[in-house]
Scaffold this active site. Sequence first.
Site, PDB file in Angstrom:
ATOM      1  N   ASP A 140      36.075   5.095 -43.786  1.00 31.94           N
ATOM      2  CA  ASP A 140      34.884   5.769 -44.297  1.00 31.94           C
ATOM      3  C   ASP A 140      33.922   4.774 -44.919  1.00 31.94           C
ATOM      4  OD1 ASP A 140      36.794   5.239 -46.259  1.00 31.94           O
ATOM      5  OD2 ASP A 140      36.147   6.862 -47.558  1.00 31.94           O
TER       6      ASP A 140
ATOM      7  N   ARG B 290      34.844   0.681 -51.949  1.00 31.23           N
ATOM      8  CA  ARG B 290      35.462   1.267 -53.136  1.00 31.23           C
ATOM      9  C   ARG B 290      36.977   1.414 -52.927  1.00 31.23           C
ATOM     10  NH1 ARG B 290      32.231   6.608 -51.969  1.00 31.23           N
ATOM     11  NH2 ARG B 290      33.652   7.692 -50.565  1.00 31.23           N
ATOM     12  N   ASP B 291      37.637   2.048 -53.895  1.00 28.49           N
ATOM     13  CA  ASP B 291      39.094   2.222 -53.811  1.00 28.49           C
ATOM     14  C   ASP B 291      39.414   3.345 -52.829  1.00 28.49           C
ATOM     15  OD1 ASP B 291      37.898   4.163 -55.287  1.00 28.49           O
ATOM     16  OD2 ASP B 291      39.301   4.104 -56.967  1.00 28.49           O
ATOM     17  N   GLU B 292      39.065   3.127 -51.577  1.00 23.90           N
ATOM     18  CA  GLU B 292      39.280   4.158 -50.570  1.00 23.90           C
ATOM     19  C   GLU B 292      39.563   3.465 -49.232  1.00 23.90           C
ATOM     20  OE1 GLU B 292      36.883   7.482 -51.218  1.00 23.90           O
ATOM     21  OE2 GLU B 292      37.816   8.642 -49.632  1.00 23.90           O
TER      22      GLU B 292
ATOM     23  N   ASP C 250      34.831  11.531 -40.490  1.00 23.88           N
ATOM     24  CA  ASP C 250      33.786  10.534 -40.296  1.00 23.88           C
ATOM     25  C   ASP C 250      33.868   9.954 -38.877  1.00 23.88           C
ATOM     26  OD1 ASP C 250      34.694  10.913 -43.019  1.00 23.88           O
ATOM     27  OD2 ASP C 250      33.302   9.347 -43.632  1.00 23.88           O
TER      28      ASP C 250
ATOM     29  N   GLU D 277      26.194   6.651 -47.710  1.00 24.29           N
ATOM     30  CA  GLU D 277      26.941   7.903 -47.783  1.00 24.29           C
ATOM     31  C   GLU D 277      26.025   9.078 -48.136  1.00 24.29           C
ATOM     32  OE1 GLU D 277      29.927   7.706 -50.815  1.00 24.29           O
ATOM     33  OE2 GLU D 277      31.155   9.217 -49.826  1.00 24.29           O
TER      34      GLU D 277
ATOM     35  N   HIS E 114      28.482   3.559 -45.047  1.00 25.84           N
ATOM     36  CA  HIS E 114      29.209   4.754 -44.645  1.00 25.84           C
ATOM     37  C   HIS E 114      28.578   5.222 -43.336  1.00 25.84           C
ATOM     38  CE1 HIS E 114      32.029   6.760 -47.405  1.00 25.84           C
ATOM     39  NE2 HIS E 114      31.865   7.862 -46.678  1.00 25.84           N
TER      40      HIS E 114
HETATM   41  C1  BGC Z   1      35.033   9.929 -47.932  1.00 27.92           C
HETATM   42  C2  BGC Z   1      34.310  10.696 -46.880  1.00 27.92           C
HETATM   43  C3  BGC Z   1      35.262  11.682 -46.362  1.00 27.92           C
HETATM   44  C4  BGC Z   1      35.609  12.586 -47.498  1.00 27.92           C
HETATM   45  C5  BGC Z   1      36.477  13.731 -47.160  1.00 27.92           C
HETATM   46  C6  BGC Z   1      35.339  10.867 -49.036  1.00 27.92           C
HETATM   47  O1  BGC Z   1      35.878  10.299 -50.136  1.00 27.92           O
HETATM   48  O2  BGC Z   1      34.354   8.809 -48.322  1.00 27.92           O
HETATM   49  O3  BGC Z   1      33.618   9.954 -45.990  1.00 27.92           O
HETATM   50  O4  BGC Z   1      34.827  12.337 -45.236  1.00 27.92           O
HETATM   51  O5  BGC Z   1      36.124  11.909 -48.587  1.00 27.92           O
HETATM   52  O6  BGC Z   1      35.876  14.822 -47.527  1.00 27.92           O
END
Ligand code: BGC
Length: 886
Positions: free
Chosen positions: A479, A483-485, A492, A765, A786
């Site tokens: 995504d 960040r912490d993801e 996506d 985003e 994003h």
């Molecule tokens: C992500 C999104 C993703 C969503 C899920 C987010 O934290 O960055 O791109 O689709 O979570 O709803």
Amino acid sequence: MNCCKPIGLVTEFLKNPLGLETTSPRLSWRIEDARKGARQTAYRIVAASSAGKLESEEYDLWDTGRVEGDNTLDVAWGKNFGLDKRRAARPLRSRDCVFWRVMAWDKDGKPSPWCETARFEIGPFGKGDITASWIGSDTPRDKPDLPVPMFRKAFRLAAAPVKARLYVSALGIADFSLNGHPAAEDRFTPGWTDYRKRVPLVAWDVTPLLHEGENVIGAMLADGWYAGFLDYHGKRNHYGTRTALLAQLEVEMPDGSRETVVTDATWRYTEGGPVRSADFYRGEAFDARRTVCGWDAPGFIARGWRRVALPPVADIAFCGRICEPIRPQAVLPALRRTEPAPGRYVFDLGQNMVGVPRLSLRGKPGGTITARYAEMLDADGTAYTANYRSAKSIDTFTCRGADGAPEVFEPRFTFRGFRYIELTGDFATPPECADVAGVVLHTSMAQTGSFECSDTIANRLWSNINWSQIGNFLDVPTDCPQRDERLGWTGDAQVFVRTAAFNRDVAAFFEKWQRDLADCQFPDGAFPDAAPDVLGGGGRCGYGDAGVVCPWTMYLMYGDKDMLRRHYKSMARWLDFWQGVCNAHGVVRYDGGIWHFGDWCAVDCPVDENGNPLCNMAPTPSDLLATAYYARCAGIMAEVARALGKKADERRFAALRRKVAAAYRREFVTDGGRVAGDTQTGYLVTLGFGLVDDPGTVARMMDRLAFLIESRGYSLTTGFLGTPLLCPVLTRFGRADLAYRLLQRREYPSWYFPIIDGDATTMWERWNGYSSKHGFGDVSMNSFNHYAYGAVGEWVYETVGGIAPAEPGFRKIRFMPVPGGDITWARTSLTTRHGTASIEWRLAGGKKVGIEVTLVVPPNTTAVLELPGHAPRDLSSGRHRLCFKM
Ligand code: BGC
């Protein structure tokens, strides 16, 4: 070129791959021939076990002889075309090395010269086929900031080998070296899979790195996805606390003898090396004073190095090379330096990118230099890091600083998204622009699409979409990269996949990710929210649907039926999942059981008391979206079954689609054509997925959709699921004018707003992640890289540019530009699997009285040109120049 030439040879979509896991790889090429009507009329593939044999026409592995026809794609090894037995392919075994090339006969029956030689290698096939053991350090990786262990093994060779292959894997991420040289350019080996199920075994040709006498294999092993921080709950160790690596070096000597060196209890390791900690989210700490000179080269005495541990590793299957690795792709030099506070140097790379810095530092002896990163700058000119959330993304470099010479720092075991690098610390000499650069990392994928038009902001948008794609395609489609993801969010990818396949060759990338999806499919058939799955959720509309939409898109863009075959069962199970959560009529029940993300980030969703959007509460009802996606996937599965000749399934899925679509209409569409929720997205999915077919209802819905756009001041209110459908649906149903108006809108919310107001160099985003009027948006979700809204890219290629597939894999091309807005010309090209198609259109005379079109149709394909207001015109391969009245 005015003759026929096979080029672009690939095996299983890969260029000269090693470590293939199949013994019947598919061979493909394309024909270069610029003449009108160019096509291949016959071909011959020859293959030998060495380059020398191939040259001297000793085809000991395969010689197809002349095969009639124009096929250039996916010729499976061993297909013997009913030729005589002497010409049959030799069955392939593990470690086989194949050199192959092609000759093609042109439209006049004239043969081409042989093309350049390609090669591939098979195996090893995993456990039974290798003898190496997993090794590791004694330290459990259950806390952050532990040093990165270094491993080594010395061995002797009686002579320089004629052939050497290094097969490696890791639970963690590893860097391997031989005699002080990197074993490969690859980063983050072996990539990210669900390590509970599957881990890649990576193969490298290391022949030139070995010599007679003592040789050394070195390796460093960091936590990576296996044991490092991963997800937004602050969790680490998703797969385990014991990282491990495995290596098997196989050497062929000049006298024909073979030697093998494997990871086993005889290897030694130390935790005293220079990388004091490394993590994707946290960054890397490098202490140059601890650099161990010559540790991975001969002659080094490993005093104090310990015996490795043999960690118990559960039963994990190995897989072979499926997609290209992550590698450095470009180096962006710093363009500007500012000093917003004394001793705080901020460098601007001019582009939001993903990767690592390359720094040349002059520091004080023992002094530490700290690098912070940012996608944006704060008002005071310092790095804006709030949107990284808990990913602290700080690298530190402790200098030796002994002789005043610059020391180079390029972290190996971390990455992040950034445009700015902020340096502070104990400099002997302050850094200049020439000392700072960004190394761009992503999975290697050839660029296939290009686009340019008279509107420079549209061109910037195209560039931004591309940068967000490469910045987020690191082994899985993530995504966001900062960040912490950084997770493989399915929604996506689902909306972006078609755009991705225009921009780059992503066939192998999505094959790999489809396996990631299948690896973590739930027992009820639900695909996960993100793959590989570390979140534990799944079955969400528009998200899990990626498991069906992505392979189908691959088929449309690359014509690869094998991918459909391989994943057919798992794709069909997704429909079982929907079936399990819908009522008897086929309407998905939304009774609170599944919390859908819905039309994520929709502009019209309510806000909380602080003004932050409540993303999951977008007004398009979730059960409506879920039922629409259920119908869509049933329809896709009917098409898939048709493509694979599964007639009974085709009927079954088509009937299911009819049933769900009818249920959808009963439940969500009024007799007057209003869609429940009355949102732009509601009308878009209904029209875009073909859920109504009565022309009167379609017309009423289009009127309402147009009204909903116009009454908002010609603006969109859609989120992740609705936005990608806006321009395609408006164009398809005769309102291209509105689609262009939305595209070229300059105010919030729009594609152009972040570029005009925020100097965006990637997709954001949120449309207003930053605005000059209100500053930064809500930090809890404010990525500046994003790609989801970049899904408009497919419409840019297809409608502004004018290239679309008329048949799967662009066997037939549809050129269908619909000029609009104030764009007066556009130039678009796409390297399909058959060759490069291109179109350039220009409105003549500036008065929009006519249009000039120049097209190139690749060999072996046909095309149709469909211009608004003109009858379709069929075109053969070659170059065409045409003029039309408007
Ligand atoms: C992500 C999104 C993703 C969503 C899920 C987010 O934290 O960055 O791109 O689709 O979570 O709803």
